[in-house]
Structure formats: C-alpha cells, structure tokens
Design an enzyme around this catalytic site. Structure first.
Site, PDB file in Angstrom:
ATOM      1  CD  GLN A  10      -3.206   0.528   2.089  1.00  0.00           C
ATOM      2  OE1 GLN A  10      -3.268  -0.593   2.583  1.00  0.00           O
ATOM      3  NE2 GLN A  10      -4.060   1.476   2.394  1.00  0.00           N
ATOM      4  CB  SER A  95       2.415  -4.836   3.782  1.00  0.00           C
ATOM      5  OG  SER A  95       1.298  -4.751   4.625  1.00  0.00           O
ATOM      6  CG  LEU A  96      -1.063  -4.901  -0.432  1.00  0.00           C
ATOM      7  CD1 LEU A  96      -1.482  -5.512  -1.762  1.00  0.00           C
ATOM      8  CD2 LEU A  96      -1.694  -3.546  -0.260  1.00  0.00           C
ATOM      9  NE  ARG A 120      -2.969  -7.960   5.088  1.00  0.00           N
ATOM     10  CZ  ARG A 120      -2.192  -6.908   4.841  1.00  0.00           C
ATOM     11  NH1 ARG A 120      -2.627  -5.955   4.024  1.00  0.00           N
ATOM     12  NH2 ARG A 120      -0.997  -6.802   5.406  1.00  0.00           N
ATOM     13  CG  HIS A 204       2.401  -4.159   9.358  1.00  0.00           C
ATOM     14  ND1 HIS A 204       2.166  -5.486   9.098  1.00  0.00           N
ATOM     15  CD2 HIS A 204       2.230  -3.501   8.188  1.00  0.00           C
ATOM     16  CE1 HIS A 204       1.869  -5.629   7.814  1.00  0.00           C
ATOM     17  NE2 HIS A 204       1.892  -4.435   7.245  1.00  0.00           N
ATOM     18  CD  GLN A 253       1.377  -9.346   6.016  1.00  0.00           C
ATOM     19  OE1 GLN A 253       0.229  -9.004   6.223  1.00  0.00           O
ATOM     20  NE2 GLN A 253       1.863  -9.610   4.811  1.00  0.00           N
TER      21      GLN A 253
END
Length: 310
Positions: A10, A95-96, A120, A204, A253
């Site tokens: 992102q 991340s994503l 998510r 996170h 994560q």
C-alpha cells in the site's frame, strides 16, 4: 541470473494503474474482470479512472494493487513466456504484496486473493477508532536506534517498529500519542527526518489484533496450495513453502513487523542477483538497490516494461 519477483504494498497505488496494459493485453483484462466479479463491484473503474480518494481507501487499495500486479504477471506469461516455477528462485511481497506474491505463485486463486484482501483492508480499518493510532517514518537511524526510540516513547502505550525497509528507513506504528512522542524523541536524537504519515490506521502493530483474528478465520476458509517457488515471508524473513506455515505467517503479519530489509538480504545471500518488482510503482526497486547493491533491480508495470522483459 537468479531471479526473484517482488510485489509492492500500500502506498504504490495511483489512478490509471493497469489501464494501458489492459488496453493491449487480454490476459491482463481477464485479471481485472476476475477481481471485479470476485468483489461484486467495478473496482477496475476506480483503478483506471479514480477518484483517488476511493482508490486510496484501504479496502480498495489492497485488492487493486494485487490486481495490477497479477495483470503484469499474466501479461508476462502470455507475451514473454514467463513461468514463475521455472524462472524464479523465490517470490516476496511488502505487506499486502505478500498476497500478490502468493497468487502469482499459485497458492491462492486471484478471486480468493481479492476477497481476502478486501476482508483484510476492512478489518484493518475497523480495528482502531479514527484518530487513536498513527504511524511515523524515521529516515536515517539503524533498526536498533529505531527500537530504542519506540521503547522510550511508549510509556505504557503501543509503539513499535512496523516496517524495517532498509537503508535507514524505519516505520513506527502504535497509539497516536506514543508515535508523536517518538517523532519528538527522534528529532532530539538527531535523526535525519521523522515525520507522521498520512495513514488511515496504525498497521503492523498489536492494535491490529482484531484484524489478525479476522484474517485467521478468513484464511481458514480458503483453499491453499504450496507455492510453485518459496516465498520469503515478512515476519520470518526466510523462505516458506508449507501452506499451513504460510497461513500462520499471514496472520502474524497483520500485527508483526515487515522485515523487508532482512528479507531482501536473505534472498541476495541465497544467490538472487536480479529482482523484478511487478505491478504499480518502483518503491521496492529503490529499496532493493540500497539493501543489496550487488544485485540488479527493475520494475515492470507498463506494456513497454512487459515488452522489454527478457
């Protein structure tokens, strides 16, 4: 060359991403149609035309970035004969982007990945009330210094390292008051730059616990296959191939640190000397060049990039 394919997270989204590629590539168009069908809405219209405010919403940005990445993968497969199982030593995502990497490696279907990322994104947004959390970027300090700043700033609140992006770029996440203290402490310590980020939630960190629970349930209901090549997981910075281990890493994560610098260094140490960032932007390409200067890195996101891949 030993290659790794990496996938952005992102912040790399931009209105228009994937539009030109879809205009000339039927496999790319099919990816966007598959994502639209999976979500029951015309996400590709928002990707291609905006408005940017809608695209930037976490619940839209996450599946949109995956769609842009997988459109590049399918175009490369069709136009350049890409076979990730044959051509890559491993994959990774920020991340994503980890979900994009797993879709590219065959662990998830594109439709399931789109639905998982919608869940998510919504769960991350719901986890913390607006204004309660924050994130800040520290430019210059090493990881140990960033941890020390976060620990000093916490004062019983949540404040920790969310992303270790390498090359002196560390992101903190937690309660807003603690993150603001961290910025002030960093400035007093002479950190080159310490700035609050314009984000919708503190990703996170342990405040994302409810989102981790939501992903545990969502991932339990989705079919997973072993990836065609190992994935270097954000939370372990090492290769995983077992679907159950990958599932647990994806849950961890949500609240854990994205160990990007360690992941890139580990891939390079394993022999990877060429990194290809597939999808929107060139953020990871720049990070790789600083983390692993002995390797080469490039981004593939446009039709011209696809045509130039060899």
């Amino acid at each position: 060359m030993t290659r790794a394919f990496i996938f952005p997270g992102q912040g790399s989204q931009v209105v228009g991403m994937g539009k030109a590629l879809a205009a000339i590539s039927e496999p790319a168009r099919h990816v966007f149609a598959e994502v639209d069908d999976a979500l029951g809405e015309n996400l590709s219209r928002i990707m291609f035309e905006g408005p940017v405010e809608e695209l930037t919403l976490t619940a839209n940005a996450q599946p949109a970035l995956m769609a842009a990445s997988l459109a590049v993968v399918r175009a490369l497969e069709s136009e350049r004969g890409l076979d990730i199982a044959r051509d890559a030593a491993c994959v990774a995502g920020h991340s994503l982007g980890e979900y994009s990497a797993l879709a590219a490696a065959g662990t998830f279907s594109i439709a399931d990945t789109a639905r998982l990322l919608r869940i998510r994104g919504e769960a991350m947004q719901r986890a913390v009330a607006p204004g309660e959390g924050a994130m800040a970027a520290l430019i210059g300090p090493d990881l140990a210094t960033a941890h020390a700043i976060a620990e000093e700033a916490a004062e019983g609140r949540v404040c920790g390292v969310a992303n270790d992006n390498g090359a002196g770029q560390v992101v903190l996440s937690g309660h807003k008051d603690a993150i603001e203290r961290a910025v002030a402490i960093a400035q007093k310590r002479g950190v080159k730059r310490a700035i609050l980020l314009n984000v919708s939630a503190p990703f996170h960190c342990s405040l994302m616990g409810p989102a981790a629970d939501a992903m545990r349930e969502a991932l339990r209901q989705v079919s997973m296959r072993a990836p065609s090549v190992p994935i270097y997981a954000n939370v372990t910075a090492g290769p995983l191939s077992d679907p159950e281990a990958i599932r647990e890493a994806l849950v961890a994560q949500v609240t854990g640190t994205v160990r990007w610098a360690e992941s890139v260094a580990a891939m390079a140490a394993s022999g990877v000397d060429r990194f290809y960032e597939l999808g929107a932007g060139k953020v990871l390409t720049g990070l790789v060049k600083r983390i692993a200067p002995g390797a080469t890195a490039g981004a593939i996101g446009t039709a011209d990039d696809v045509a130039a891949y060899a």
